[in-house]
Design a protein around this motif. Structure first.
Motif, PDB file in Angstrom:
ATOM      1  N   PHE A   1      72.370  38.639   5.725  1.00  0.00           N
ATOM      2  CA  PHE A   1      73.282  37.619   5.228  1.00  0.00           C
ATOM      3  C   PHE A   1      73.210  37.538   3.703  1.00  0.00           C
ATOM      4  O   PHE A   1      72.180  37.130   3.149  1.00  0.00           O
ATOM      5  CB  PHE A   1      72.950  36.251   5.834  1.00  0.00           C
ATOM      6  N   VAL A   2      74.302  37.920   3.033  1.00  0.00           N
ATOM      7  CA  VAL A   2      74.345  37.876   1.570  1.00  0.00           C
ATOM      8  C   VAL A   2      74.230  36.439   1.064  1.00  0.00           C
ATOM      9  O   VAL A   2      73.656  36.180  -0.001  1.00  0.00           O
ATOM     10  CB  VAL A   2      75.661  38.520   1.068  1.00  0.00           C
ATOM     11  N   SER A   3      74.756  35.503   1.846  1.00  0.00           N
ATOM     12  CA  SER A   3      74.766  34.096   1.437  1.00  0.00           C
ATOM     13  C   SER A   3      73.535  33.329   1.918  1.00  0.00           C
ATOM     14  O   SER A   3      73.560  32.096   1.949  1.00  0.00           O
ATOM     15  CB  SER A   3      76.031  33.413   1.963  1.00  0.00           C
ATOM     16  N   TYR A   4      72.486  34.048   2.277  1.00  0.00           N
ATOM     17  CA  TYR A   4      71.293  33.355   2.788  1.00  0.00           C
ATOM     18  C   TYR A   4      70.707  32.454   1.694  1.00  0.00           C
ATOM     19  O   TYR A   4      70.606  32.867   0.528  1.00  0.00           O
ATOM     20  CB  TYR A   4      70.244  34.361   3.236  1.00  0.00           C
ATOM     21  N   PRO A   5      70.332  31.231   2.023  1.00  0.00           N
ATOM     22  CA  PRO A   5      69.846  30.282   0.999  1.00  0.00           C
ATOM     23  C   PRO A   5      68.685  30.840   0.183  1.00  0.00           C
ATOM     24  O   PRO A   5      67.683  31.284   0.735  1.00  0.00           O
ATOM     25  CB  PRO A   5      69.396  29.084   1.853  1.00  0.00           C
ATOM     26  N   LYS A   6      68.839  30.788  -1.141  1.00  0.00           N
ATOM     27  CA  LYS A   6      67.829  31.362  -2.020  1.00  0.00           C
ATOM     28  C   LYS A   6      66.545  30.540  -2.053  1.00  0.00           C
ATOM     29  O   LYS A   6      65.449  31.070  -2.256  1.00  0.00           O
ATOM     30  CB  LYS A   6      68.387  31.469  -3.446  1.00  0.00           C
ATOM     31  N   HIS A   7      66.668  29.231  -1.839  1.00  0.00           N
ATOM     32  CA  HIS A   7      65.490  28.372  -1.948  1.00  0.00           C
ATOM     33  C   HIS A   7      64.606  28.397  -0.706  1.00  0.00           C
ATOM     34  O   HIS A   7      63.470  27.940  -0.745  1.00  0.00           O
ATOM     35  CB  HIS A   7      65.936  26.925  -2.178  1.00  0.00           C
ATOM     36  N   ARG A   8      65.122  28.950   0.387  1.00  0.00           N
ATOM     37  CA  ARG A   8      64.397  28.900   1.660  1.00  0.00           C
ATOM     38  C   ARG A   8      63.243  29.885   1.664  1.00  0.00           C
ATOM     39  O   ARG A   8      63.403  31.045   1.298  1.00  0.00           O
ATOM     40  CB  ARG A   8      65.349  29.190   2.817  1.00  0.00           C
ATOM     41  N   LYS A   9      62.067  29.424   2.042  1.00  0.00           N
ATOM     42  CA  LYS A   9      60.895  30.266   2.108  1.00  0.00           C
ATOM     43  C   LYS A   9      60.747  30.856   3.514  1.00  0.00           C
ATOM     44  O   LYS A   9      61.449  30.478   4.440  1.00  0.00           O
ATOM     45  CB  LYS A   9      59.635  29.482   1.739  1.00  0.00           C
ATOM     46  N   ALA A  10      59.809  31.775   3.654  1.00  0.00           N
ATOM     47  CA  ALA A  10      59.622  32.440   4.943  1.00  0.00           C
ATOM     48  C   ALA A  10      58.828  31.589   5.921  1.00  0.00           C
ATOM     49  O   ALA A  10      59.231  31.407   7.082  1.00  0.00           O
ATOM     50  CB  ALA A  10      58.913  33.781   4.729  1.00  0.00           C
ATOM     51  N   PHE A  11      57.718  31.034   5.457  1.00  0.00           N
ATOM     52  CA  PHE A  11      56.759  30.441   6.401  1.00  0.00           C
ATOM     53  C   PHE A  11      56.284  29.053   5.973  1.00  0.00           C
ATOM     54  O   PHE A  11      56.314  28.120   6.761  1.00  0.00           O
ATOM     55  CB  PHE A  11      55.568  31.383   6.529  1.00  0.00           C
ATOM     56  N   LEU A  12      55.847  28.940   4.726  1.00  0.00           N
ATOM     57  CA  LEU A  12      55.323  27.672   4.223  1.00  0.00           C
ATOM     58  C   LEU A  12      56.319  27.050   3.244  1.00  0.00           C
ATOM     59  O   LEU A  12      56.706  27.709   2.272  1.00  0.00           O
ATOM     60  CB  LEU A  12      53.971  27.892   3.524  1.00  0.00           C
ATOM     61  N   PRO A  13      56.758  25.822   3.468  1.00  0.00           N
ATOM     62  CA  PRO A  13      57.731  25.191   2.583  1.00  0.00           C
ATOM     63  C   PRO A  13      57.280  25.222   1.124  1.00  0.00           C
ATOM     64  O   PRO A  13      56.124  24.920   0.809  1.00  0.00           O
ATOM     65  CB  PRO A  13      57.791  23.750   3.112  1.00  0.00           C
ATOM     66  N   PHE A  14      58.171  25.670   0.254  1.00  0.00           N
ATOM     67  CA  PHE A  14      57.995  25.724  -1.205  1.00  0.00           C
ATOM     68  C   PHE A  14      56.977  26.759  -1.674  1.00  0.00           C
ATOM     69  O   PHE A  14      56.853  26.981  -2.877  1.00  0.00           O
ATOM     70  CB  PHE A  14      57.570  24.339  -1.753  1.00  0.00           C
ATOM     71  N   LEU A  15      56.238  27.382  -0.766  1.00  0.00           N
ATOM     72  CA  LEU A  15      55.146  28.257  -1.177  1.00  0.00           C
ATOM     73  C   LEU A  15      55.369  29.715  -0.822  1.00  0.00           C
ATOM     74  O   LEU A  15      55.282  30.604  -1.673  1.00  0.00           O
ATOM     75  CB  LEU A  15      53.835  27.784  -0.536  1.00  0.00           C
ATOM     76  N   PHE A  16      55.641  30.018   0.434  1.00  0.00           N
ATOM     77  CA  PHE A  16      55.696  31.420   0.885  1.00  0.00           C
ATOM     78  C   PHE A  16      56.745  31.603   1.958  1.00  0.00           C
ATOM     79  O   PHE A  16      56.750  30.889   2.930  1.00  0.00           O
ATOM     80  CB  PHE A  16      54.327  31.846   1.427  1.00  0.00           C
TER      81      PHE A  16
ATOM     82  N   TYR B   1      63.900  24.416   4.819  1.00  0.00           N
ATOM     83  CA  TYR B   1      62.725  24.766   4.013  1.00  0.00           C
ATOM     84  C   TYR B   1      62.162  26.149   4.323  1.00  0.00           C
ATOM     85  O   TYR B   1      61.686  26.834   3.418  1.00  0.00           O
ATOM     86  CB  TYR B   1      61.629  23.720   4.226  1.00  0.00           C
ATOM     87  N   VAL B   2      62.190  26.556   5.598  1.00  0.00           N
ATOM     88  CA  VAL B   2      61.622  27.853   5.987  1.00  0.00           C
ATOM     89  C   VAL B   2      62.556  28.561   6.954  1.00  0.00           C
ATOM     90  O   VAL B   2      63.333  27.923   7.670  1.00  0.00           O
ATOM     91  CB  VAL B   2      60.224  27.701   6.638  1.00  0.00           C
ATOM     92  N   SER B   3      62.451  29.884   6.976  1.00  0.00           N
ATOM     93  CA  SER B   3      63.304  30.683   7.861  1.00  0.00           C
ATOM     94  C   SER B   3      62.872  30.603   9.315  1.00  0.00           C
ATOM     95  O   SER B   3      63.690  30.771  10.220  1.00  0.00           O
ATOM     96  CB  SER B   3      63.289  32.148   7.404  1.00  0.00           C
ATOM     97  N   SER B   4      61.583  30.398   9.539  1.00  0.00           N
ATOM     98  CA  SER B   4      61.052  30.435  10.909  1.00  0.00           C
ATOM     99  C   SER B   4      60.189  29.209  11.179  1.00  0.00           C
ATOM    100  O   SER B   4      58.956  29.301  11.245  1.00  0.00           O
ATOM    101  CB  SER B   4      60.239  31.714  11.127  1.00  0.00           C
ATOM    102  N   PRO B   5      60.792  28.034  11.342  1.00  0.00           N
ATOM    103  CA  PRO B   5      59.978  26.847  11.621  1.00  0.00           C
ATOM    104  C   PRO B   5      59.221  26.928  12.928  1.00  0.00           C
ATOM    105  O   PRO B   5      58.221  26.231  13.098  1.00  0.00           O
ATOM    106  CB  PRO B   5      61.011  25.711  11.646  1.00  0.00           C
TER     107      PRO B   5
END
Length: 273
Positions: A258-273, A205-209
């Motif tokens: 990473f070119v293949s980095y997941p597009k749906h993954r957010k930075a900090f807040l799941p689904f939001l930011f 969900y996020v890059s930095s849990p």
């Protein structure tokens, strides 16, 4: 409304001013990072001060003047050594006060007064402050253990200003907790140091849990204090924006690497930011 509620909202003591200023500064910094790079003039020192570790390596080119102030990121352990020692002392002092009746040292009592320690509330928050200080000390001890036995520090660097800020931060957090007490007379194996795309659990969900978890820790401390404690919510606000900034910069780093980095993954807040 309780008689102290108005005072909670109106009194801007030194501690609240510090946390409000830090929260505002990191909010502004985050907003500036969201602006397309071509619209604002570049500032190497500014970028150097907000980036550390991999985001510093993956950021704009750094002049030699900035590199002169680098210290190893592994010095993060110093933050938690200071926190364990300092907040351990504060916890010991509060324990002595609550359960033995011993007063705080005079210099600590005066320092808390200067910082704006609570003077208008009853003693019901003393136990809450004790619990939060216990959580903070255990949190620092866990982070220190991770620095020594879990974390893998490569040759990444942080700015000396960031280092100094980290040393002061945990001292200030402990004092903020203690100021809520009314002053009314009382080993793993290292495989490599390369970055990889993590998967599973919160990483879906996020890059930095880790940054999200840090925020949740401070929110849980706020719940312990009660939802009306403005001072600690200012601390939470600062933590939110500072962790959001770090998460956003890490997210940009991963997407650029990473070119293949997941597009749906957010930075900090799941689904939001």
């Amino acid at each position: 409304m309780a008689p102290w509620a108005g005072a909670e909202l109106s009194a801007l003591n030194p501690l609240r001013a510090v946390w409000l200023t830090l929260a505002a500064a990191f909010l502004l910094t985050l907003l500036l990072q969201l602006v397309p790079s071509g619209l604002l003039p570049g500032c190497a020192l500014f970028q150097d001060l907000i980036r550390y570790g991999k985001t510093k390596e993956g950021g704009p080119s750094r002049p030699a003047a900035c590199r002169a102030f680098d210290v190893p990121k592994r010095y993060f352990s110093h933050f938690y050594i200071i926190s364990v020692l300092w907040n351990g002392f504060l916890l010991w002092s509060l324990t002595q006060s609550l359960f033995v009746g011993a007063p705080f040292p005079n210099w600590l009592h005066h320092l808390l007064r200067i910082l704006g320690a609570a003077q208008f509330r009853g003693g019901e928050l003393a136990l809450s402050a004790f619990l939060v200080l216990v959580f903070l000390w255990l949190h620092s001890l866990r982070r220190l253990f991770e620095c020594f036995y879990v974390s893998v520090f490569s040759n990444a660097m942080i700015h000396v200003v960031q280092y100094c800020f980290g040393l002061v931060y945990y001292v200030l957090v402990g004092l903020t907790v203690l100021s809520q007490v009314p002053m009314d007379g009382r080993n793993g194996v290292v495989i490599h140091c390369n970055h990889r795309i993590p998967f599973g659990d919160w990483f879906e969900y996020v890059s930095s849990p880790n940054y999200l978890a840090e925020l949740m820790i401070y929110i849980s401390m706020a719940v312990t204090f009660g939802f009306h404690n403005l001072t600690w919510w200012l601390v939470v606000t600062y933590v939110f924006f500072s962790q959001a900034l770090s998460a956003f910069l890490s997210h940009k780093f991963y997407k650029s690497k990473f070119v293949s980095y997941p597009k749906h993954r957010k930075a900090f807040l799941p689904f939001l930011f």
